[in-house]
Each structure stands twice: as C-alpha cells, then as structure tokens.
Design a protein around this motif. Structure first.
Motif, PDB file in Angstrom:
ATOM      1  N   HIS A 105       0.811  -1.215   0.000  1.00 20.97           N
ATOM      2  CA  HIS A 105       0.000   0.000   0.000  1.00 20.97           C
ATOM      3  C   HIS A 105       0.848   1.271   0.000  1.00 20.97           C
ATOM      4  O   HIS A 105       0.417   2.310  -0.496  1.00 20.97           O
ATOM      5  N   ILE A 106       2.047   1.216   0.610  1.00 16.29           N
ATOM      6  CA  ILE A 106       2.843   2.439   0.804  1.00 16.29           C
ATOM      7  C   ILE A 106       4.145   2.436   0.003  1.00 16.29           C
ATOM      8  O   ILE A 106       4.933   3.386   0.118  1.00 16.29           O
ATOM      9  N   SER A 107       4.379   1.447  -0.833  1.00 16.35           N
ATOM     10  CA  SER A 107       5.644   1.360  -1.573  1.00 16.35           C
ATOM     11  C   SER A 107       5.989   2.624  -2.357  1.00 16.35           C
ATOM     12  O   SER A 107       7.150   3.050  -2.368  1.00 16.35           O
ATOM     13  N   PRO A 108       5.027   3.273  -3.042  1.00 19.69           N
ATOM     14  CA  PRO A 108       5.387   4.491  -3.787  1.00 19.69           C
ATOM     15  C   PRO A 108       5.974   5.584  -2.904  1.00 19.69           C
ATOM     16  O   PRO A 108       6.866   6.321  -3.337  1.00 19.69           O
ATOM     17  N   ILE A 109       5.501   5.705  -1.663  1.00 21.33           N
ATOM     18  CA  ILE A 109       6.034   6.726  -0.752  1.00 21.33           C
ATOM     19  C   ILE A 109       7.477   6.397  -0.393  1.00 21.33           C
ATOM     20  O   ILE A 109       8.357   7.266  -0.420  1.00 21.33           O
ATOM     21  N   LEU A 110       7.746   5.152  -0.067  1.00 15.96           N
ATOM     22  CA  LEU A 110       9.091   4.747   0.344  1.00 15.96           C
ATOM     23  C   LEU A 110      10.087   4.928  -0.797  1.00 15.96           C
ATOM     24  O   LEU A 110      11.195   5.450  -0.597  1.00 15.96           O
ATOM     25  N   VAL A 111       9.702   4.512  -1.993  1.00 16.74           N
ATOM     26  CA  VAL A 111      10.599   4.621  -3.143  1.00 16.74           C
ATOM     27  C   VAL A 111      10.874   6.086  -3.475  1.00 16.74           C
ATOM     28  O   VAL A 111      12.019   6.479  -3.732  1.00 16.74           O
ATOM     29  N   ALA A 112       9.838   6.915  -3.443  1.00 15.67           N
ATOM     30  CA  ALA A 112      10.008   8.334  -3.766  1.00 15.67           C
ATOM     31  C   ALA A 112      10.872   9.040  -2.723  1.00 15.67           C
ATOM     32  O   ALA A 112      11.719   9.873  -3.068  1.00 15.67           O
ATOM     33  N   CYS A 113      10.672   8.709  -1.441  1.00 15.33           N
ATOM     34  CA  CYS A 113      11.482   9.323  -0.388  1.00 15.33           C
ATOM     35  C   CYS A 113      12.955   8.971  -0.553  1.00 15.33           C
ATOM     36  O   CYS A 113      13.838   9.827  -0.416  1.00 15.33           O
ATOM     37  N   GLU A 114      13.225   7.715  -0.857  1.00 19.86           N
ATOM     38  CA  GLU A 114      14.611   7.308  -1.049  1.00 19.86           C
ATOM     39  C   GLU A 114      15.250   8.069  -2.210  1.00 19.86           C
ATOM     40  O   GLU A 114      16.410   8.498  -2.127  1.00 19.86           O
ATOM     41  N   LYS A 115      14.488   8.294  -3.270  1.00 18.14           N
ATOM     42  CA  LYS A 115      15.026   8.986  -4.448  1.00 18.14           C
ATOM     43  C   LYS A 115      15.401  10.431  -4.154  1.00 18.14           C
ATOM     44  O   LYS A 115      16.312  10.973  -4.780  1.00 18.14           O
ATOM     45  N   VAL A 116      14.706  11.074  -3.207  1.00 19.06           N
ATOM     46  CA  VAL A 116      15.021  12.476  -2.901  1.00 19.06           C
ATOM     47  C   VAL A 116      15.988  12.603  -1.722  1.00 19.06           C
ATOM     48  O   VAL A 116      16.224  13.698  -1.225  1.00 19.06           O
ATOM     49  N   GLY A 117      16.537  11.487  -1.264  1.00 17.48           N
ATOM     50  CA  GLY A 117      17.570  11.547  -0.238  1.00 17.48           C
ATOM     51  C   GLY A 117      17.096  11.346   1.183  1.00 17.48           C
ATOM     52  O   GLY A 117      17.884  11.522   2.128  1.00 17.48           O
ATOM     53  N   ILE A 118      15.841  10.994   1.376  1.00 20.40           N
ATOM     54  CA  ILE A 118      15.345  10.685   2.718  1.00 20.40           C
ATOM     55  C   ILE A 118      15.663   9.219   3.007  1.00 20.40           C
ATOM     56  O   ILE A 118      15.325   8.339   2.214  1.00 20.40           O
ATOM     57  N   ARG A 119      16.282   8.979   4.134  1.00 15.91           N
ATOM     58  CA  ARG A 119      16.696   7.605   4.453  1.00 15.91           C
ATOM     59  C   ARG A 119      15.500   6.785   4.937  1.00 15.91           C
ATOM     60  O   ARG A 119      14.777   7.191   5.846  1.00 15.91           O
ATOM     61  N   ILE A 120      15.308   5.635   4.320  1.00 16.04           N
ATOM     62  CA  ILE A 120      14.251   4.708   4.719  1.00 16.04           C
ATOM     63  C   ILE A 120      14.844   3.669   5.667  1.00 16.04           C
ATOM     64  O   ILE A 120      15.814   2.977   5.317  1.00 16.04           O
ATOM     65  N   VAL A 121      14.274   3.579   6.852  1.00 14.31           N
ATOM     66  CA  VAL A 121      14.782   2.659   7.871  1.00 14.31           C
ATOM     67  C   VAL A 121      13.670   1.678   8.221  1.00 14.31           C
ATOM     68  O   VAL A 121      12.658   2.055   8.817  1.00 14.31           O
ATOM     69  N   ASP A 122      13.841   0.432   7.812  1.00 12.06           N
ATOM     70  CA  ASP A 122      12.801  -0.566   8.039  1.00 12.06           C
ATOM     71  C   ASP A 122      13.089  -1.365   9.302  1.00 12.06           C
ATOM     72  O   ASP A 122      14.225  -1.741   9.574  1.00 12.06           O
ATOM     73  N   THR A 123      12.047  -1.608  10.068  1.00 11.04           N
ATOM     74  CA  THR A 123      12.148  -2.271  11.365  1.00 11.04           C
ATOM     75  C   THR A 123      11.445  -3.621  11.319  1.00 11.04           C
ATOM     76  O   THR A 123      10.841  -3.995  10.310  1.00 11.04           O
ATOM     77  N   ARG A 124      11.481  -4.343  12.439  1.00 12.67           N
ATOM     78  CA  ARG A 124      10.861  -5.658  12.500  1.00 12.67           C
ATOM     79  C   ARG A 124       9.456  -5.631  13.103  1.00 12.67           C
ATOM     80  O   ARG A 124       8.812  -6.676  13.212  1.00 12.67           O
ATOM     81  N   HIS A 125       8.986  -4.471  13.519  1.00  9.35           N
ATOM     82  CA  HIS A 125       7.630  -4.320  14.024  1.00  9.35           C
ATOM     83  C   HIS A 125       7.210  -2.874  13.815  1.00  9.35           C
ATOM     84  O   HIS A 125       8.008  -1.953  13.962  1.00  9.35           O
ATOM     85  N   GLU A 126       5.935  -2.685  13.475  1.00 10.22           N
ATOM     86  CA  GLU A 126       5.439  -1.335  13.206  1.00 10.22           C
ATOM     87  C   GLU A 126       5.531  -0.424  14.426  1.00 10.22           C
ATOM     88  O   GLU A 126       5.780   0.778  14.298  1.00 10.22           O
ATOM     89  N   ALA A 127       5.328  -0.989  15.622  1.00 12.70           N
ATOM     90  CA  ALA A 127       5.442  -0.156  16.823  1.00 12.70           C
ATOM     91  C   ALA A 127       6.847   0.419  16.944  1.00 12.70           C
ATOM     92  O   ALA A 127       7.022   1.584  17.331  1.00 12.70           O
ATOM     93  N   THR A 128       7.859  -0.371  16.600  1.00 13.37           N
ATOM     94  CA  THR A 128       9.232   0.119  16.642  1.00 13.37           C
ATOM     95  C   THR A 128       9.424   1.294  15.703  1.00 13.37           C
ATOM     96  O   THR A 128      10.133   2.255  16.024  1.00 13.37           O
TER      97      THR A 128
END
Length: 619
Positions: free
Chosen positions: A64-87
């Motif tokens: 559902h949110i992949s376009p946001i993550l990909v676009a943010c990475e392209k403009v230099g915003i670091r995407i940090v993925d965790t093992r739980h949404e609460a984290t």
C-alpha cells in the motif's frame, strides 16, 4: 406558483452544483488530467517531507505504501525498516524529541496500522510531534471487503491532533503540509494521514483497476462506466500542478508580559523556591542550552523529570535528585515548568498549600489537572515552559536564589546517595546486586552517552543512579509507562546522534518486546549497547503481588540466554554472572569498543533482589 417554481428551481440548481462539485466535475473543467504521466502520489509526499527537513522515514514495508518509500529514497530521505510497526513509530518519536523536527513513520493498511496503536498513544501522552502515514484500500473499495480494509480513521481520531484521508492526488501536498504544522503547534502530538492505494500509484496502473471487464448492458452499464471513468479522472485532475511545499507557520503559545512580571515578583521575594522541570521544557523553539544557562544563573534548586533529565549535566549543585517530597513541604514558591500534577506528583497532594505555585504548560487540561481537588495555582500560564524560564531569568536581572537553600537540599542528596552506595555494596542472595551494576555502568559511560530507559524495576533503580551527561540525553516513554520503547528509541537516537554512545537500559521483561530489532541495528549499522537486568521476573509487579495476594503467578520468567539472541541477529552478546563482578568494568569497556567498531552489543546481566524500591508504584 411562479415563486414556488423559482424556489424549486433554485433547489434543483443548487443540488446539481453540489453534485457536480462532489464528483469533481467543476474542478475538472479548469484542471487537466495527465493520463500519460508516469508520476505518482508518493512523489508529492516525498517533496513535502524533504522541504520540511525530514531526514528519516521509519517503516515496515507493505504494498500500500511502496510508492512513498521509493520516492522518499530517491530524494535523499533515508528509509529505515524495522521488524515491528510499533518500533517504527517509537523510532520516529525519538527523532522528534532529539531533532526538534517531526518524526515520520509509514506503515501499511489494516494490521500494519493497528500494530502502531500503543506507540501512537504513547506519543500522544508524551507530546511528541509525529506523522504517521498509513496505507488504505482504494477510494471506491473502502467498506466493500477489500484486503486489510478497516475504518482506520475512527481508530486514530482519539489518538491524534489531526486525521485526514486523502481522496485525490492534488490534496496530498496541502494536507501533508497542514499535518506537519499541526503536529508542532500548541501542545505537540501525533497526526495521521491515510493514503488510499489509488492516490499513490501512477495513472496507467490505477486505470487498470478501474476497468470494468463485463459491465452491465444498457443504461445502467453506461452510468457505471461513466461514474468509474469520472472518479479516476478526478483522482488525478490537477495532480502535477506546481504547489507550495514549504513549511506552514507553527503556533506556539507564550506567557503574556503581565504573567511573566507577576512571576518575577513572586520569585524575587522567595527564600526557598523550587523548580520542577518536565519534558515540555525541552521543546523548541528555545534551545535547551539557553534554558540550562538561565537555570544555572537563577540558582534555584531543580528536580528534573522525563526528557528534562540531564538538563543540568551530571554534577550540578542545583540539580536535586532525592527527597523531593520533603523539599516541596518547605518550598515557598514552586514552579511547575511543564510538570503535571498527575500520579507522578501525587495528583498535586505533595504540594504545600501555603506555597505559591506557578504552573506553566502548553496544554490547558494538563496545566490545571487536579487543581479542583488537591492544589491551587497562584499563576497558571498556558504557554511554552522553556521560553518562560528564559524570560523569567532575564526579568530577574541578576537575582539569585539564596545559596544556603540549594546547599541544604544537596546535603540531603549526599546523605541519601551514601545510603544507596552502601546498598549497592551488599551481596544479594543470588547473582549480582543490580545497584552495583548500575553504579559501575554510570562510571564507565562516555560523556556523550544517550540513555534509553525501557523497563520496570531495573529501570526504576537506574533512574536514581544513572546520570545523563547533558540536555536531551535521556529518553523514557513518559506518562503512559509503555514497555517496548527501547529498540525504537535507540534506533532513532543513534541515527540522530551517530557520534554518541546509545545505551538501552532494559528489564528482562521489556527486552522481549524489541530484541528482534538487533537485526535492524545490524542491517542499518546502528551499533547501540543494551544492558539487560535479568532477574527472571516481572519484579515490579511481583514485589507487590506476592505479599498482598500470596502468589507469583504470571510474574516468573527464565534466565534466558539473551546474549545468544543478540549474536544470532548479528550483534555481540555477553553473559555477566556473579563470578564476573570484578571484570564488570572491563566487559563494559569491551562492549563500548565493539560498538565503536560497528557491532550492536547486549550485556545479559544476571541480577538478584534488593529492597531498594520497596513501595514503588506499579499501578
């Protein structure tokens, strides 16, 4: 009759205009839909976040949110993925507290969002400016049984200052700008934006989902086809027109000049003033070092709570750590600078009714909490606590608290801390004395350390012994008392301050919530250091449950090999037992070295029982 006809005609015309507006027909007359554009809504989100200085987006990925993550990475915003949404939300919370910006987390629809509820409530009660981005079912499929489709707005409205559901791509920029401003204005807090999947993907992909393979024949089929085509066109109408993405003004309440002057007069006459600082005192716009200088020049003894721990460094003569209740009994003026009269202050009952009380808080409900029952403010100011303290200092023009008052309170600290030192040297029946462990840890922490507190009994003891070295060097959940913040808080802290050592002080119970984030620490090269007080028990509960109810049911854990878990996730684990007591300092130095070399480390310290915190609050 002509008059009635005219009225009916007006109603019909109004209805048609309303319907045309709802369907986007009027907007589409003047704004083009670019059907061949490869752009997508995620790019609009990324543009606004970048313009607001957002450096990190924390996430657990979902389609559902992949376009946001990909676009943010392209403009230099670091995407940090965790093992739980609460984290992810806890990490965004930590970034908000330490950076002075809005923390951002993005999670997928349905269970992805429900997994964040506790973390969002914690952010609300901790007054952290945080934006949660959530995926959602397509605009026409909501309520029709789509995958992971629930009423997300109803879920988050009680938790957030602002909630919005995007319906067209053109709404994204203004709505995200507004949400970021609201999060920081007044009393800071979390905000939520829901993004239906058809507002995020490109036109050519979304149009495939709107295609009706076997439409009904006849008039009904034509109506359905027209409605779907119009809905699709409206989603993308005017989508890529140039829009302002810059930050909106942030509204921060301030004390009036008259209120500050009245407080100046009260403090100037005080013989035994006391300041109680809460987390709000660390909020922007006033730099924390300006507040620290103002407090030091005033010379008024201070009790520090929440994020304000460390405001005065580790050895300040005006920072009083012990005997708060006794000090409040003697105080003639008490300044509650962002401190709330809730359970942490005995609901206000610990305040002396003869004292002059100056209360400063951005939130009116928190400002006056329990004032109808147990205490009465002399001056109640709905405004920013940090700015108020600096203005108070400037208005007092060199006035300083009588030296003998903080000296008397500090002497009480010395006596109490000597007693605690004696307790730390006592041998426990089994394993290591937790107080001794904490004293050794405090002696070996670097001066730039950030301490993350996540636990009950062991962490409660740590709050008395560990000394944050400077402002914004202590992170705890806040008033909600949430367990499980450790992994996320440490992740956000290490990213904000990569040069600092980040220490998580865990209870063995709370560790279970986020030990999997050692995988995140490894993958994202955030080498934190965790110290686990492992007494194989939910001790804060057991201490009261056993003597009152005669049973330890559900309180017992095991002396689990948590160090092995850390190893398995790519970190470095240490087991520390009683026979390692003499080498404890050496092991801590080794853990710090491993951290500097890029390894997240975990010290699994087996500890025994003490009576240090008998009578502490657990309910």
């Amino acid at each position: 009759m002509e008059s009635l006809g005219a009225i009916l005609g007006c109603f019909v015309l109004s209805g048609l205009i309303f319907a045309a507006n709802r369907l986007g027909l009027l907007y589409q007359l003047f704004h083009k839909t670019e059907t061949n554009s490869p752009r997508h809504g995620g790019e609009s989100v990324a543009e606004v976040l970048r313009a607001h200085g957002i450096k990190y987006v924390f996430t657990l990925v979902g389609g559902h949110i992949s376009p946001i993550l990909v676009a943010c990475e392209k403009v230099g915003i670091r995407i940090v993925d965790t093992r739980h949404e609460a984290t992810a939300v806890f990490a965004a919370d930590a970034v908000a507290r330490l950076s002075g910006t809005v923390g951002v987390a993005a999670v997928t629809a349905g269970p992805g969002l429900t997994n964040t509820v506790t973390a969002m409530k914690n952010a609300q009660m901790a007054e952290s400016p945080l934006l949660l981005i959530g995926g959602a079912a397509g605009t026409l499929l909501q309520g029709r049984g789509a995958l992971q489709d629930i009423d997300q707005m109803s879920l988050f409205k009680p938790l957030c200052k602002f909630c919005a559901s995007i319906r067209t791509v053109r709404e994204i920029v203004p709505v995200v700008r507004k949400a970021l401003a609201v999060a920081q204005s007044g009393t800071p807090g979390p905000v939520f934006i829901e993004f239906p999947i058809d507002t995020l993907y490109p036109y050519h992909l979304v149009s495939r989902e709107f295609a009706v393979k076997n439409p009904p024949k006849g008039l009904m089929g034509k109506i359905i086809s027209w409605y779907l085509n119009n809905h699709l066109t409206n989603i993308f109408a005017g989508a890529w027109e140039r829009r302002d993405v810059s930050p909106l003004p942030v509204d921060i309440p301030q004390a009036t000049d008259d209120q500050v002057q009245k407080c100046i007069e009260l403090v100037s006459r005080a013989k035994k003033p006391v300041i109680l600082l809460g987390s709000q005192a660390t909020l922007p716009p006033t730099p924390v070092n300006d507040i620290r200088c103002a407090l030091e020049d005033l010379g008024i003894p201070c009790f520090l709570g929440g994020m304000s721990r460390g405001m005065l460094g580790k050895d300040s003569p005006i920072h009083i750590r012990q005997n708060r209740r006794d000090a409040l009994k003697e105080a003639d003026v008490v300044i509650l600078a962002g401190t709330v009269c809730d359970f942490r202050l005995g609901y206000g009952k610990v305040l002396n009714r003869r004292s002059k009380i100056i209360a400063v808080n951005r939130d009116r409900m928190q400002l006056l909490k329990n004032s109808d029952m147990f205490w009465t403010p002399t001056v109640a100011i709905q405004g920013d606590a940090g700015s108020f303290l600096v203005r108070l200092f400037k208005g007092l023009k060199g006035h300083r608290c009588p030296e003998e008052w903080p000296q008397t309170l500090k002497a009480g600290d010395v006596i109490k801390e000597k007693i605690n030192r004696v307790k730390a040297d006592e041998k426990t029946e089994h394993h290591l004395n937790p107080l001794k462990v904490l004293h050794v840890l405090d002696e070996h922490m670097s001066e730039d350390s950030i301490i993350v507190a996540d636990g009950g009994d062991f962490v409660g003891s740590a709050a008395y012994i560990l000394r944050p070295r400077a402002p914004l060097r202590w992170l705890d959940p806040g008033a909600f008392g949430t367990l499980g913040v450790g992994g996320g808080f440490a992740l956000g802290a290490k990213l904000c301050r990569p040069e600092s050592e980040v220490w998580i002080v865990y209870g063995d119970g709370s560790l279970g919530y986020s030990v999997a984030e050692f995988d995140t620490f490894t993958r994202h090269k955030t080498p934190v250091i965790a110290v686990v007080g492992n007494d194989a028990c939910w001790s804060q509960i057991s201490r009261e449950q056993v003597p009152i109810l005669g049973s330890n049911v559900a309180c017992g854990l095991a002396y689990t090999d948590y160090h092995t878990v850390a190893d398995g996730y790519g970190g470095k684990g240490y087991l520390i037992r009683r026979e390692d007591e003499e080498q404890l300092g050496d092991i801590i130095r080794e853990a710090r070295k491993e951290s500097r070399m890029g390894k997240a480390t975990l010290l699994n310290v087996l500890i025994g029982k003490t009576n240090f915190r008998e009578g502490s609050i657990s309910v």
